[in-house]
Design an enzyme around this catalytic site. Structure first.
Site, PDB file in Angstrom:
ATOM      1  N   LYS A 179      45.269  -7.595   0.699  1.00 54.51           N
ATOM      2  CA  LYS A 179      46.690  -7.934   0.576  1.00 54.51           C
ATOM      3  C   LYS A 179      47.404  -7.789   1.913  1.00 54.51           C
ATOM      4  CE  LYS A 179      47.056  -6.781  -4.313  1.00 54.51           C
ATOM      5  NZ  LYS A 179      47.687  -5.916  -5.335  1.00 54.51           N
TER       6      LYS A 179
ATOM      7  N   ALA B  58      48.727  -2.407  -0.907  1.00 54.50           N
ATOM      8  CA  ALA B  58      48.380  -1.287  -1.782  1.00 54.50           C
ATOM      9  C   ALA B  58      47.855  -1.815  -3.104  1.00 54.50           C
ATOM     10  CB  ALA B  58      49.602  -0.397  -2.021  1.00 54.50           C
ATOM     11  N   ASP B  59      46.981  -1.051  -3.704  1.00 52.07           N
ATOM     12  CA  ASP B  59      46.496  -1.383  -5.036  1.00 52.07           C
ATOM     13  C   ASP B  59      45.966  -0.127  -5.703  1.00 52.07           C
ATOM     14  OD1 ASP B  59      45.434  -2.804  -7.358  1.00 52.07           O
ATOM     15  OD2 ASP B  59      45.554  -4.579  -6.077  1.00 52.07           O
ATOM     16  N   GLN B  60      45.804  -0.221  -7.001  1.00 54.89           N
ATOM     17  CA  GLN B  60      45.344   0.929  -7.779  1.00 54.89           C
ATOM     18  C   GLN B  60      44.279   0.463  -8.764  1.00 54.89           C
ATOM     19  OE1 GLN B  60      47.973   2.815 -10.830  1.00 54.89           O
ATOM     20  NE2 GLN B  60      47.775   4.617  -9.529  1.00 54.89           N
TER      21      GLN B  60
END
Length: 199
Positions: A59, A75-77
């Site tokens: 991203k 950011a990612d989760q």
């Protein structure tokens, strides 16, 4: 005007929780959602922790290539449960089944972040929280789903700590911001190092 005020930060995420964390911390930024094929990175057997970082990097890079002079935060989760990767529930019935399966058991949330500049990732990081789900009743699950509604479908675990979500748990081992979806402390450290915010 300080030098730091000339550095632009783009948040490459549509997450309202991540926006709120940065806003509350006094970080100036704009949002530009990254166009990334997340499913292409979710290959069979992929490690959920590594995936969180890879998604964050993808991203950040996608936006940085279009605006190389800005600093871009991706950011990612991901959620790891029962030996595998868990994706967002497509329906409330799927969310009900997911939460029922997690009842009385633990799972892990991995929050990855990456900072890109001039089309290159200059930093990436990961933090993990262990979520211990309590043995809640079916009646509580019904009331929880009714109160929270379809907003849960945007959350990987079908819960939000900003709402009734805390009532699902006996304990959480890890950082609150990590649970919300961003390893905020190391991100702030890197933003200071980059001159985006004052040191």
């Amino acid at each position: 005007m300080t030098e730091a005020s000339h550095e632009r930060l783009i948040l490459a995420s549509k997450s309202a929780a991540r926006r709120a964390m940065l806003e509350n911390a006094g970080v100036p930024f704009v949002v530009q959602v990254a166009d990334v094929d997340e499913d292409a990175l979710k290959t069979p057997g992929v490690d959920p922790a590594e995936l969180a970082v890879e998604l964050a990097r993808a991203k950040a890079l996608a936006v940085s290539r279009h605006d190389p002079e800005a600093w871009v935060l991706g950011a990612d989760q991901t959620l790891a449960f029962d030996g595998g990767l868990v994706s967002k529930a497509p329906t409330l019935e799927a969310a009900r089944a997911r939460l029922s399966a997690m009842r009385g058991r633990s799972h892990h949330l991995h929050s990855g972040a990456a900072l890109a500049h001039k089309g290159q990732v200059v930093w990436s990081g990961l933090d993990t929280a262990e979520m211990k789900v309590r043995a809640f009743s079916d009646a509580f699950l019904d009331s929880y789903l009714a109160a929270e509604g379809e907003g849960l479908l945007a959350c990987v675990g079908s819960y939000r700590l900003e709402g009734m979500g805390p009532q699902l748990f006996d304990a959480v081992h890890g950082d609150y911001f990590t649970v919300l979806g961003l390893p905020l402390w190391p991100v702030l450290t890197e933003l200071r190092r980059a001159g985006v915010i004052a040191s």
